[in-house]
Motif scaffolding. Structure first.
Motif, PDB file in Angstrom:
ATOM      1  N   ALA A 170       1.156  -1.258  -0.022  1.00  0.00           N
ATOM      2  CA  ALA A 170       0.003   0.005  -0.061  1.00  0.00           C
ATOM      3  C   ALA A 170       0.734   1.123  -0.001  1.00  0.00           C
ATOM      4  N   VAL A 171       2.117   1.203   0.478  1.00  0.00           N
ATOM      5  CA  VAL A 171       2.958   2.378   0.678  1.00  0.00           C
ATOM      6  C   VAL A 171       4.061   2.524  -0.810  1.00  0.00           C
ATOM      7  N   ALA A 172       4.563   1.426  -1.317  1.00  0.00           N
ATOM      8  CA  ALA A 172       5.346   1.330  -2.314  1.00  0.00           C
ATOM      9  C   ALA A 172       4.590   1.653  -3.749  1.00  0.00           C
ATOM     10  N   PRO A 173       5.268   2.413  -4.439  1.00  0.00           N
ATOM     11  CA  PRO A 173       4.465   2.992  -5.686  1.00  0.00           C
ATOM     12  C   PRO A 173       4.270   1.429  -6.675  1.00  0.00           C
ATOM     13  N   VAL A 174       3.219   1.493  -7.282  1.00  0.00           N
ATOM     14  CA  VAL A 174       3.058   0.561  -8.243  1.00  0.00           C
ATOM     15  C   VAL A 174       3.883   0.718  -9.283  1.00  0.00           C
ATOM     16  N   GLY A 175       4.699  -0.493  -9.669  1.00  0.00           N
ATOM     17  CA  GLY A 175       5.654  -0.334 -10.960  1.00  0.00           C
ATOM     18  C   GLY A 175       7.005  -0.222 -10.466  1.00  0.00           C
ATOM     19  N   THR A 176       7.152  -0.460  -9.054  1.00  0.00           N
ATOM     20  CA  THR A 176       8.339  -0.451  -8.729  1.00  0.00           C
ATOM     21  C   THR A 176       8.582  -2.084  -8.233  1.00  0.00           C
ATOM     22  N   VAL A 177      10.085  -2.065  -8.217  1.00  0.00           N
ATOM     23  CA  VAL A 177      10.602  -3.475  -7.886  1.00  0.00           C
ATOM     24  C   VAL A 177      10.107  -3.707  -6.269  1.00  0.00           C
ATOM     25  N   ALA A 178      10.117  -2.941  -5.388  1.00  0.00           N
ATOM     26  CA  ALA A 178       9.808  -3.082  -4.146  1.00  0.00           C
ATOM     27  C   ALA A 178       8.275  -3.445  -3.982  1.00  0.00           C
ATOM     28  N   GLN A 182       2.675 -11.771 -10.913  1.00  0.00           N
ATOM     29  CA  GLN A 182       3.101 -12.115 -12.342  1.00  0.00           C
ATOM     30  C   GLN A 182       2.687 -10.708 -13.334  1.00  0.00           C
ATOM     31  N   THR A 183       1.488  -9.966 -12.798  1.00  0.00           N
ATOM     32  CA  THR A 183       1.343  -8.732 -13.607  1.00  0.00           C
ATOM     33  C   THR A 183       2.336  -7.516 -12.932  1.00  0.00           C
ATOM     34  N   ALA A 184       2.593  -7.444 -11.873  1.00  0.00           N
ATOM     35  CA  ALA A 184       3.490  -6.482 -11.397  1.00  0.00           C
ATOM     36  C   ALA A 184       4.975  -6.491 -11.780  1.00  0.00           C
ATOM     37  N   ILE A 185       5.439  -7.710 -12.074  1.00  0.00           N
ATOM     38  CA  ILE A 185       6.655  -7.878 -12.585  1.00  0.00           C
ATOM     39  C   ILE A 185       6.981  -7.767 -14.102  1.00  0.00           C
ATOM     40  N   SER A 186       5.783  -8.093 -14.660  1.00  0.00           N
ATOM     41  CA  SER A 186       5.700  -7.881 -16.305  1.00  0.00           C
ATOM     42  C   SER A 186       5.545  -6.135 -16.519  1.00  0.00           C
ATOM     43  N   ALA A 187       5.064  -5.499 -15.377  1.00  0.00           N
ATOM     44  CA  ALA A 187       5.053  -4.154 -15.620  1.00  0.00           C
ATOM     45  C   ALA A 187       6.331  -3.280 -15.556  1.00  0.00           C
ATOM     46  N   LEU A 188       7.329  -4.092 -15.080  1.00  0.00           N
ATOM     47  CA  LEU A 188       8.516  -3.447 -14.732  1.00  0.00           C
ATOM     48  C   LEU A 188       9.440  -3.457 -16.118  1.00  0.00           C
ATOM     49  N   GLU A 189       9.877  -2.084 -16.254  1.00  0.00           N
ATOM     50  CA  GLU A 189      10.526  -1.922 -17.605  1.00  0.00           C
ATOM     51  C   GLU A 189      12.088  -2.374 -17.399  1.00  0.00           C
ATOM     52  N   ASN A 237      17.568  -1.989  -9.805  1.00  0.00           N
ATOM     53  CA  ASN A 237      18.124  -2.092  -8.518  1.00  0.00           C
ATOM     54  C   ASN A 237      19.298  -3.048  -8.457  1.00  0.00           C
ATOM     55  N   ALA A 238      20.102  -3.249  -7.673  1.00  0.00           N
ATOM     56  CA  ALA A 238      21.060  -4.388  -7.483  1.00  0.00           C
ATOM     57  C   ALA A 238      21.149  -4.668  -6.102  1.00  0.00           C
ATOM     58  N   GLY A 239      21.771  -5.804  -5.739  1.00  0.00           N
ATOM     59  CA  GLY A 239      21.851  -6.289  -4.321  1.00  0.00           C
ATOM     60  C   GLY A 239      20.770  -6.933  -3.730  1.00  0.00           C
ATOM     61  N   VAL A 240      20.572  -6.460  -2.583  1.00  0.00           N
ATOM     62  CA  VAL A 240      19.536  -6.801  -1.738  1.00  0.00           C
ATOM     63  C   VAL A 240      18.182  -6.275  -2.034  1.00  0.00           C
ATOM     64  N   HIS A 241      18.411  -5.208  -2.838  1.00  0.00           N
ATOM     65  CA  HIS A 241      17.078  -4.359  -3.368  1.00  0.00           C
ATOM     66  C   HIS A 241      17.080  -4.783  -4.812  1.00  0.00           C
ATOM     67  N   SER A 242      16.639  -5.797  -5.167  1.00  0.00           N
ATOM     68  CA  SER A 242      16.804  -6.324  -6.497  1.00  0.00           C
ATOM     69  C   SER A 242      15.665  -7.440  -6.619  1.00  0.00           C
TER      70      SER A 242
END
Length: 479
Positions: A300-308, A337-344, A348-353
């Motif tokens: 609910a906090v992290a923006p839609v379209g982000t890896v988080a 699946q929908t959230a990941i497919s929306a990632l361009e 990010n690298a490391g633990v934030h990926s």
């Protein structure tokens, strides 16, 4: 005749000790299985009734006189009883020994009622037992120092470097912020591959340096937000590093700091990552409902379209699976699946990926949790091929956990020797961390509970697991 609760508790304790689990891991396991809070779990792990803890407490801390009623009050707080001070908690930890530190004796309810200053003392382990423990009690003073080490007076090499590059520059604050951004990128990657030990001191030094920038420059506007964001990212990394060490209380403190600073800096994605860390810790503690709630808060906090956001949706899938909710798991799987497919782009690298594969992260683990072993095995093998090609990708803690998920599916399918060999390969990955040890413990129990015939492969894995659990406990008590 049915066994009493005490007898059942002691049986679980003895079974865990026979497997070679250190006291710290036994306490965590008892807390999860018996639904008790940390101070009670540690007493159970030692096999002590309250009167025995009083004896040990008095022996380790002769300057502090207590009775059994006081122990009961400390264990009840904050749902009754009396609040134990940080000094008392440090004294309790010294009485337990076995690598116990103050953070091990606290949970979220305790931390919610502490001040920011107290939480920082817990996270940095700067709690002194006063007056000093008399030297007439051999070993006790050394134990107290181990529980609450004094901070070093000499600055780390990183702190020195940050100060040097900042000083004398026309735009010292801008240089400092750029340097912190480089530290964040490097330590995030290093944390994923080498574990917390090589980076924890640098992260603490960088976090302290970021705090000092507010005092020296008193920035406003965009510059203030930039420093706030850098501090939030560093706190988020410290939360992950602490969780990797099994230091759950410090992980919670740093994660809460990252949440608050991320929001203040206008970077809700940082808050999302912090909530993911909290959700992940709860998951590995066996608290599925809490994990699901935290993952929902993060999404609910992290923006839609982000890896988080995508990772938080994946965590919801895994939390549903841990609760046995197959329908909820499948719904969250489709959302992931929908959230990941929306990632361009990962960006990010490391633990934030996020690992890119045919299925979202945690899919195999979720299938495993609901007993779909064959499908979980197929998904895991596909993930290893696509997300972890030969080379550096196979030196990460996430790869080790992927192997352990595969090993657990193999055990579920009755391929015990194969499972033990896969588990051994997982524990050979550098930088073993707490979630890896938790999964390895599940595999060890699965192999021990099956008709394995005590083969050489199974026995070898059991030894590797005991060594990994012991090493992790030792590393946690020495930091």
């Amino acid at each position: 005749m049915a066994k009493s609760a005490k007898a059942l508790r002691e049986q679980i304790r003895q079974d865990l000790l026979r497997k070679g689990m250190p006291a710290k891991e036994v306490a965590v396991e008892l807390a999860a299985r018996l639904h008790v809070r940390p101070r009670v779990a540690w007493r159970y792990a030692m096999g002590w009734p309250q009167w025995k803890l009083v004896q040990e407490f008095r022996s380790a801390n002769p300057h502090l006189a207590i009775g059994e009623s006081r122990v009961s009050e400390w264990e009840s707080w904050p749902f009754g009883g009396t609040r134990p001070s940080l000094e008392v908690l440090a004294a309790l930890a010294s009485a337990f020994g076995q690598g116990c530190v103050v953070a091990d004796l606290l949970d979220e309810a305790d931390l919610d009622r502490m001040s920011d200053a107290e939480r920082r003392l817990v996270a940095t382990r700067q709690i002194a037992i006063k007056p000093a423990v008399p030297r007439s009690y051999p070993g006790v003073a050394q134990a107290a120092e181990r529980v609450s080490p004094a901070p070093e007076n000499n600055p780390s090499s990183l702190a020195y470097a940050l100060g040097m590059v900042e000083s004398g520059q026309p735009d010292g604050l801008g240089v400092a912020i750029d340097a912190l951004d480089e530290v964040i990128a490097f330590t995030s990657d290093r944390l994923a591959t080498a574990g917390p030990a090589p980076v924890l001191a640098d992260l603490l030094a960088a976090r302290q340096f970021a705090r000092s920038l507010f005092d020296r420059y008193k920035p406003v506007g965009a510059r203030a937000a930039d420093i706030q964001a850098a501090a939030a990212w560093l706190s988020s990394l410290l939360a992950v590093a602490s969780s990797y060490q099994g230091d759950h209380t410090s992980a919670l403190v740093w994660a809460l700091d990252a949440q608050n600073r991320g929001q203040a800096a206008g970077h809700p994605v940082i808050s999302g990552w912090a909530l993911l860390t909290r959700a992940t810790v709860s998951h590995y503690q066996g608290r599925g409902a809490r994990s699901l709630d935290l993952a929902r808060q993060g999404a609910a906090v992290a923006p839609v379209g982000t890896v988080a956001f995508a990772k938080l949706t994946c965590q919801q899938m895994r939390s549903h699976a841990s609760l046995g909710n197959t329908q909820g798991m499948q719904t969250a799987r489709r959302r992931a699946q929908t959230a990941i497919s929306a990632l361009e782009d990962d960006g990010n690298a490391g633990v934030h990926s996020i690992a890119r594969a045919a299925e979202p992260p945690y899919t195999a683990a979720s299938l495993l949790l609901v007993g779909e072993y064959a499908e979980a095995s197929r998904v895991t093998e596909s993930l290893i091929t696509t997300a972890y090609p030969e080379g550096r990708a196979r030196e990460t803690s996430s790869y080790a956990r992927t192997l352990l998920v595969l090993a657990l599916t193999q055990a579920g399918l009755g391929r015990l020797d194969e499972a033990a060999a896969t588990g051994g390969a997982a524990l050979s990955v550098p930088g073993t961390v707490w979630p890896t040890v938790v999964l390895a413990g599940k595999l060890d129990r699965a192999l021990a509970g099956a008709d394995s015939g005590d083969t050489a492969e199974v026995s070898e894995f059991a030894g590797l697991y005991r060594d990994a659990a012991r090493d992790l406990a030792s590393a946690g008590s020495s930091t």
